[in-house]
Design a protein around this motif. Sequence first.
Motif, PDB file in Angstrom:
ATOM      1  N   TYR A 308       1.123  -0.972  -0.363  1.00  0.00           N
ATOM      2  CA  TYR A 308      -0.093  -0.101   0.410  1.00  0.00           C
ATOM      3  C   TYR A 308       1.070   1.338   0.240  1.00  0.00           C
ATOM      4  N   THR A 309       2.165   1.351   0.524  1.00  0.00           N
ATOM      5  CA  THR A 309       3.019   2.780   0.615  1.00  0.00           C
ATOM      6  C   THR A 309       3.119   2.519  -1.085  1.00  0.00           C
ATOM      7  N   TYR A 310       3.393   1.720  -1.768  1.00  0.00           N
ATOM      8  CA  TYR A 310       4.400   2.250  -3.187  1.00  0.00           C
ATOM      9  C   TYR A 310       2.649   2.736  -3.790  1.00  0.00           C
ATOM     10  N   VAL A 311       1.433   1.863  -3.982  1.00  0.00           N
ATOM     11  CA  VAL A 311      -0.136   2.158  -4.617  1.00  0.00           C
ATOM     12  C   VAL A 311       0.250   4.236  -4.522  1.00  0.00           C
ATOM     13  N   THR A 312       0.566   4.118  -3.404  1.00  0.00           N
ATOM     14  CA  THR A 312       0.137   5.583  -2.438  1.00  0.00           C
ATOM     15  C   THR A 312       1.058   6.517  -3.021  1.00  0.00           C
ATOM     16  N   TYR A 313       2.400   5.984  -3.418  1.00  0.00           N
ATOM     17  CA  TYR A 313       3.361   6.910  -3.281  1.00  0.00           C
ATOM     18  C   TYR A 313       3.284   7.133  -4.988  1.00  0.00           C
ATOM     19  N   ALA A 314       2.373   5.953  -5.904  1.00  0.00           N
ATOM     20  CA  ALA A 314       2.350   6.392  -7.050  1.00  0.00           C
ATOM     21  C   ALA A 314       1.460   7.399  -7.607  1.00  0.00           C
ATOM     22  N   ALA A 315       0.337   7.116  -6.883  1.00  0.00           N
ATOM     23  CA  ALA A 315      -0.664   8.361  -6.856  1.00  0.00           C
ATOM     24  C   ALA A 315      -0.153   9.689  -6.878  1.00  0.00           C
ATOM     25  N   LEU A 316       0.740   9.331  -5.548  1.00  0.00           N
ATOM     26  CA  LEU A 316       0.819  11.211  -4.803  1.00  0.00           C
ATOM     27  C   LEU A 316       1.838  11.550  -6.256  1.00  0.00           C
ATOM     28  N   HIS A 317       2.897  11.305  -6.929  1.00  0.00           N
ATOM     29  CA  HIS A 317       3.758  11.562  -8.246  1.00  0.00           C
ATOM     30  C   HIS A 317       2.399  11.427  -9.104  1.00  0.00           C
ATOM     31  N   ALA A 318       1.904  11.047  -9.592  1.00  0.00           N
ATOM     32  CA  ALA A 318       1.130  10.784 -10.746  1.00  0.00           C
ATOM     33  C   ALA A 318       0.037  12.637 -10.359  1.00  0.00           C
ATOM     34  N   MET A 319      -0.704  12.977  -8.575  1.00  0.00           N
ATOM     35  CA  MET A 319      -1.125  14.142  -8.780  1.00  0.00           C
ATOM     36  C   MET A 319      -0.184  14.874  -9.177  1.00  0.00           C
ATOM     37  N   ALA A 320       1.093  15.243  -8.940  1.00  0.00           N
ATOM     38  CA  ALA A 320       1.498  16.338  -8.740  1.00  0.00           C
ATOM     39  C   ALA A 320       2.372  16.364 -10.187  1.00  0.00           C
ATOM     40  N   GLU A 321       2.414  15.318 -10.976  1.00  0.00           N
ATOM     41  CA  GLU A 321       2.356  15.308 -12.936  1.00  0.00           C
ATOM     42  C   GLU A 321       1.530  16.638 -13.118  1.00  0.00           C
ATOM     43  N   ALA A 322       0.306  16.087 -12.571  1.00  0.00           N
ATOM     44  CA  ALA A 322      -0.912  16.818 -13.284  1.00  0.00           C
ATOM     45  C   ALA A 322      -0.858  18.059 -13.035  1.00  0.00           C
ATOM     46  N   MET A 323      -0.509  18.308 -11.902  1.00  0.00           N
ATOM     47  CA  MET A 323      -1.093  19.359 -11.045  1.00  0.00           C
ATOM     48  C   MET A 323       0.640  20.585 -12.001  1.00  0.00           C
ATOM     49  N   ARG A 324       1.799  20.095 -11.484  1.00  0.00           N
ATOM     50  CA  ARG A 324       2.538  21.062 -12.527  1.00  0.00           C
ATOM     51  C   ARG A 324       2.709  21.052 -13.693  1.00  0.00           C
ATOM     52  N   GLY A 325       1.696  20.533 -14.518  1.00  0.00           N
ATOM     53  CA  GLY A 325       1.252  20.580 -16.218  1.00  0.00           C
ATOM     54  C   GLY A 325       0.411  22.458 -15.787  1.00  0.00           C
ATOM     55  N   CYS A 326      -0.297  22.911 -14.927  1.00  0.00           N
ATOM     56  CA  CYS A 326      -1.291  23.480 -14.554  1.00  0.00           C
ATOM     57  C   CYS A 326       0.272  25.177 -14.829  1.00  0.00           C
ATOM     58  N   GLY A 327       0.960  25.023 -14.733  1.00  0.00           N
ATOM     59  CA  GLY A 327       1.878  26.214 -14.008  1.00  0.00           C
ATOM     60  C   GLY A 327       1.314  26.650 -12.785  1.00  0.00           C
ATOM     61  N   GLN A 328       1.794  28.392 -12.839  1.00  0.00           N
ATOM     62  CA  GLN A 328       1.345  28.886 -11.513  1.00  0.00           C
ATOM     63  C   GLN A 328      -0.272  28.878 -11.705  1.00  0.00           C
ATOM     64  N   LEU A 330      -2.553  26.918 -10.741  1.00  0.00           N
ATOM     65  CA  LEU A 330      -3.226  26.228 -10.294  1.00  0.00           C
ATOM     66  C   LEU A 330      -4.671  26.059  -9.648  1.00  0.00           C
ATOM     67  N   SER A 331      -5.033  24.889 -10.948  1.00  0.00           N
ATOM     68  CA  SER A 331      -6.575  25.129 -10.516  1.00  0.00           C
ATOM     69  C   SER A 331      -7.049  23.841 -10.659  1.00  0.00           C
ATOM     70  N   ARG A 332      -8.509  22.861 -10.159  1.00  0.00           N
ATOM     71  CA  ARG A 332      -8.584  21.607  -9.918  1.00  0.00           C
ATOM     72  C   ARG A 332      -9.483  21.869 -10.863  1.00  0.00           C
ATOM     73  N   ALA A 333     -10.188  22.508 -11.768  1.00  0.00           N
ATOM     74  CA  ALA A 333     -10.137  21.647 -13.281  1.00  0.00           C
ATOM     75  C   ALA A 333      -8.565  21.652 -14.104  1.00  0.00           C
ATOM     76  N   CYS A 334      -7.875  22.406 -13.643  1.00  0.00           N
ATOM     77  CA  CYS A 334      -6.790  21.692 -15.027  1.00  0.00           C
ATOM     78  C   CYS A 334      -6.419  20.700 -14.425  1.00  0.00           C
ATOM     79  N   THR A 335      -6.136  20.095 -13.081  1.00  0.00           N
ATOM     80  CA  THR A 335      -5.523  19.377 -12.740  1.00  0.00           C
ATOM     81  C   THR A 335      -6.161  18.647 -12.987  1.00  0.00           C
ATOM     82  N   ILE A 336      -7.252  18.180 -13.016  1.00  0.00           N
ATOM     83  CA  ILE A 336      -8.272  16.754 -13.783  1.00  0.00           C
ATOM     84  C   ILE A 336      -8.069  16.775 -15.306  1.00  0.00           C
ATOM     85  N   GLU A 337      -7.816  17.609 -15.974  1.00  0.00           N
ATOM     86  CA  GLU A 337      -7.447  17.641 -17.331  1.00  0.00           C
ATOM     87  C   GLU A 337      -6.557  17.198 -17.195  1.00  0.00           C
ATOM     88  N   ASN A 338      -5.348  17.180 -16.672  1.00  0.00           N
ATOM     89  CA  ASN A 338      -3.989  17.267 -16.557  1.00  0.00           C
ATOM     90  C   ASN A 338      -4.129  15.262 -15.868  1.00  0.00           C
TER      91      ASN A 338
END
Length: 388
Positions: A308-328, A330-338
């Motif tokens: 369970y450590t591995y899957v949560t680690y992977a999930a947060l990295h995916a979330m961070a990558e989606a947020m990173r794509g929004c630049g400065q 940052l919004s929920r809508a942009c994160t969801i789209e990414n």
Amino acid sequence: MNSFKLAVVAALFGGAAFAADPGVTDTEIKIGDVNIMTGAASFIGRAVSIGSKIAAAEINEAGGVNGREITIITEDDGYVPARSFQALTKLIEVDEIFALNGTSGTANVLAMMALIEENNLPTIVSTAPNELVYDPVRPSVFTLGASYSDAFYAQLKYIHENDEPENAVYGLIRQDDDFGVAVEHGYDRAIEELGLEDGGRIAFKKGSSNFAAEMVEMRSEGVNVLANGGIIAGAANILSEARKLGMDLRAAQVWSEDMPLSVNLAAEAGYDYYVADYVALVGEANDAFMEKAAHYVSDEELEAINRYTYVTYAALHAMAEAMRGCGQDLSRACTIENLRAMEDFDVGGIMAPLSFNNEYQLSGTALAVYQLDAETKTFTMVEDFADY
């Protein structure tokens, strides 16, 4: 320019932090985690929280998400759905989280779903990949992991093709809940598609500990390949009863049975059982992850790491990558789209690359099949990652 006009200009052209969704400032992003931190299943919740801790520390050390550091805020639900709803309410209304990365069990995330949808909360479900979570799909919810159904089908297919005993008779024992139904779906599929002999199915009440009568029935039907839908102590007790009856079994188990605690309980029965999992239990990726983890957590926390450590680690990295794509901006809508557009995102080999760009917003579905050596309490991969 009068003060009213200045106020309008400020409202229209103010900084990103002023216009941002909840949980975002110029320096911080708050990510919520509803988790099992107390009770009998707290070892799962602790492993989940350690995964988030490692990922957040690694991301922040590398500069955060476009300069913003991730802060994880955890609320305990004790594995009780009503408490899950209360915990998420607090995280949204008091802590003002931006997104959710820890979602507890299946019933728990379903109890939170109305709040998640109402707030358009970017959510990655990493610990309960049940079909009920992603079908029907919810726009802001992304699910990480294979289904219990596919996991049991993968194991039974492997046993049938590579380790089937003479005069094979298959049987199923499972909990009388949504989890058990998902296990049975995989069993049904194997019986039908592979033409297996079905020796019977037994459903037991969740929390049961005595399986003597159930295993006597399985033995009377000649079952020698068992789909064991028990969890942790329950799964171990089922195997223990089979051993008392002298049953020669091939057993397919839930992926929770590859955790050290589960192995220590179940291995006493002496069966070299199988599990199918969507994370790497052995190999270079697993070794590299543990080496990395040692830099961010205590020795005690290192000992508490499990799948369970591995899957949560992977999930947060995916979330961070989606947020990173929004630049400065940052919004929920942009994160969801990414997240919705994410394809083949590498998480260091601890599971297959992540792609949520499908109708169910579901990824990490590739499963590997492992076999336990009950004597050494270690696993060997017998079938590499594949989609089923």
